[in-house]
Design an enzyme around this catalytic site. Structure first.
Site, mmCIF file in Angstrom:
data_model
loop_
_atom_site.group_PDB
_atom_site.id
_atom_site.type_symbol
_atom_site.label_atom_id
_atom_site.label_comp_id
_atom_site.label_asym_id
_atom_site.label_seq_id
_atom_site.Cartn_x
_atom_site.Cartn_y
_atom_site.Cartn_z
ATOM 1 N N PHE A 81 52.893 -77.266 8.685
ATOM 2 C CA PHE A 81 52.591 -78.334 9.664
ATOM 3 C C PHE A 81 53.691 -79.450 9.778
ATOM 4 C CE2 PHE A 81 50.011 -82.083 10.853
ATOM 5 C CZ PHE A 81 49.561 -81.840 11.866
ATOM 6 N N ASP A 82 53.308 -80.084 10.998
ATOM 7 C CA ASP A 82 54.423 -80.989 11.502
ATOM 8 C C ASP A 82 54.841 -82.291 10.426
ATOM 9 O OD1 ASP A 82 52.274 -82.119 12.307
ATOM 10 O OD2 ASP A 82 53.053 -82.993 14.185
ATOM 11 N N TYR A 137 37.872 -101.661 -8.780
ATOM 12 C CA TYR A 137 39.154 -101.360 -8.674
ATOM 13 C C TYR A 137 39.565 -100.091 -9.499
ATOM 14 C CZ TYR A 137 44.281 -101.956 -7.975
ATOM 15 O OH TYR A 137 45.495 -101.884 -7.724
ATOM 16 N N HIS A 181 56.229 -86.549 19.752
ATOM 17 C CA HIS A 181 55.108 -86.456 20.768
ATOM 18 C C HIS A 181 54.075 -87.551 20.606
ATOM 19 C CE1 HIS A 181 53.931 -84.928 16.912
ATOM 20 N NE2 HIS A 181 52.633 -84.763 17.139
ATOM 21 N N ASP A 217 48.626 -76.059 1.137
ATOM 22 C CA ASP A 217 48.264 -77.242 1.893
ATOM 23 C C ASP A 217 46.657 -76.722 2.345
ATOM 24 O OD1 ASP A 217 47.393 -78.746 4.329
ATOM 25 O OD2 ASP A 217 49.405 -78.503 5.118
ATOM 26 N N LYS A 277 39.598 -82.876 7.620
ATOM 27 C CA LYS A 277 39.390 -81.474 8.254
ATOM 28 C C LYS A 277 38.082 -80.964 7.280
ATOM 29 C CE LYS A 277 43.632 -82.094 9.592
ATOM 30 N NZ LYS A 277 44.624 -83.260 9.368
ATOM 31 N N ALA A 303 44.124 -78.253 4.137
ATOM 32 C CA ALA A 303 43.396 -79.036 4.924
ATOM 33 C C ALA A 303 42.019 -78.234 5.275
ATOM 34 C CB ALA A 303 44.054 -79.279 6.177
#
Ligand code: F0G
Length: 456
Positions: free
Chosen positions: A122-123, A70, A448, A213, A256, A215
């Site tokens: 990004f969304d 843990y 979407h 960001d 990614k 990714a």
């Protein structure tokens, strides 16, 4: 030396080749939303490159060595070491994926009424900003929104626009500047080192933290090596180190460029922000040494960071995207140029000239491609852009795209030939396609994923 893939295949997965009559029924049952299809109804799945990559033998061996304690698991320290060595950050928090990293970090940093400038957020990033009643401000260069214009770094921020924004807004209202590398929305487009330096200088001048960001940070570094003068002789790892040196904090969807099926993290330069975010990590994700990830997944992620920043791997990866892009461009199909790092973006507005914008051109094209050959792409257009939060009108984005996203190390170039042929068949009969789709039901945000449609 001629070029070929830098890996070989040890395990395979069967693909079912369906008939068109089956696909017609399935897509109707799925309400013309490709997210509603079962994976077994798809022959080649180019929905996303997120969590869909093939792990290596070394990553699978790391899974067996996972420490599931843990607190203080050795897997946590393995991940910490990889983040320190590859990205140069001293502090980090694991999260279950990229948007969870955004949720934890923005809980500390973003307040109601804030403005957050960046390059085509990004969304989920935008969603987490708008969820807090703040505003994402797009400062991407104008070239990004013209698919026929060549620019080597279409992910770049318009520095003049950013400076103008920072000059005219109070510092307290701007919690951070976000640079998404590579920039997904306009086509997986890279940001140059020169631009990163420029953004960093502006952020510093106005005393605002800079968030990456990251990714697809490794693909961004590959493009810098390939396209930016002065970087051709540096290793990917050196370029990554330099890039990251300009960031104060980074959010990562490890699904990614760390080539794992699940996972993410926030990496910090300063202990103070790390400590503040730790509270929310415990609340939303899990204790700070596992944060939503199992030990074995942290091990595979650490190994993935090493593999994902190897030149040979990136050359194979980005090379395959380019291979598909070249096939389509040679057929005359309008695609975002130059080709991006993780996907080819087809310009649906230029492809389906007779389908009106309010009938969702990119979604219509994606449905056509599925019917043609069982290939699943994804709409990056009006459905994804959601409605305006105030007027509730459709927001028509600058680009109406169908994205063909390539999972890492999964498909062969023969699969790419097949995809290109399917799309060419539609291209040849494009003038016969005169109507699109109409919404039956939709969610108020991120519609979407669950929207239900019918033929218009
Ligand atoms: N940032 C970028 C640039 C992304 O592309 C994504 C996800 C995220 C953040 C969120 O990460 O999915 O791990 O929570 N992009 C996926 C895609 C979903 O298909 O482009 P996540």
């Amino acid at each position: 030396m001629p070029f070929a893939e830098s890996y070989k295949i040890k395990m395979v997965e069967h693909l079912y080749r369906s008939m068109k009559s089956e696909r017609e029924q399935w897509i109707k049952d799925a309400r013309y939303n490709l997210f509603n299809l079962r994976s077994g109804q798809v022959f080649i799945d180019l929905l996303t490159d997120s969590g869909t990559g093939a792990m290596s033998d070394l990553q699978w061996s790391e899974m067996m060595l996972g420490d599931e304690s843990y607190a203080g698991a050795s897997s946590y320290f393995k991940m910490k070491e990889a983040i320190r060595l590859i990205l140069g950050f001293e502090y980090f928090l694991p999260t279950h994926q990229g948007r969870a990293a955004e949720n934890v970090l923005f809980s500390v940093m973003v307040r109601q009424g804030d403005m957050v400038p960046g390059n085509a957020h990004f969304d989920t990033t935008k969603g987490h900003i708008e969820f807090r009643k703040a505003t994402a401000v797009d400062c991407t260069i104008a070239e990004a929104y013209d698919t026929s214009v060549y620019h080597p770094f279409k992910g770049n921020i318009d520095l003049e626009k950013l400076e103008e924004f920072l000059r005219t807004h109070p510092r307290e209202q701007v919690p951070m500047v976000i640079v998404t590398i590579t920039c997904n929305t306009p086509g997986g487009q890279p940001v140059s080192m020169e631009n990163i330096k420029g953004v960093h200088a502006l952020a510093k001048k106005y005393g605002i933290p800079l968030l990456f960001d990251g990714a697809r940070f490794a693909e961004n570094a590959y493009f810098i090596k390939k396209r930016e003068p002065g970087y051709e002789h540096l290793t990917i790892r050196d370029i990554v180190k330099e890039m990251m040196g300009y960031a104060d904090v980074m959010t990562m969807s490890s699904k990614k460029d760390a080539i794992v099926n699940m996972g993410g993290f926030i990496a910090f330069r300063e202990e103070e922000l790390f400590k503040k975010a730790s509270v929310y990590n415990i609340l939303f994700e899990g204790y700070i040494t596992y944060g939503g990830m199992s030990g074995r997944d942290m091990n595979a992620l650490a190994q993935g960071l090493y593999e994902g920043t190897e030149f040979d791997y990136l050359e194979t990866r980005v090379g395959q995207v380019e291979y598909l892009g070249r096939l389509l461009a040679d057929y005359g199909i309008p695609v975002q140029q130059p080709f991006g790092g993780h996907a080819i973006f087809v310009d649906a507005r230029k492809f389906l000239l007779h389908v009106p914008p309010e009938q969702f051109q990119a979604q219509t094209l994606a449905v056509e491609l599925y019917l043609e050959g069982g290939v699943r792409g994804v709409e990056i257009g009006t459905l994804l852009a959601d409605r305006d939060p105030v007027t509730r009108e459709n927001r028509y984005p600058k680009l109406e795209l169908m994205r063909l996203t390539l999972p890492r190390r999964v498909y062969t170039d023969n699969h790419m030939n097949y995809v290109a042929t399917c799309l060419k068949n539609i291209w040849d009969r494009r003038d016969e396609i005169k109507s699109g789709l109409r919404i039956i039901s939709e969610a108020p945000i991120l519609r979407h994923f669950t929207v239900e449609l019918e033929r218009a």
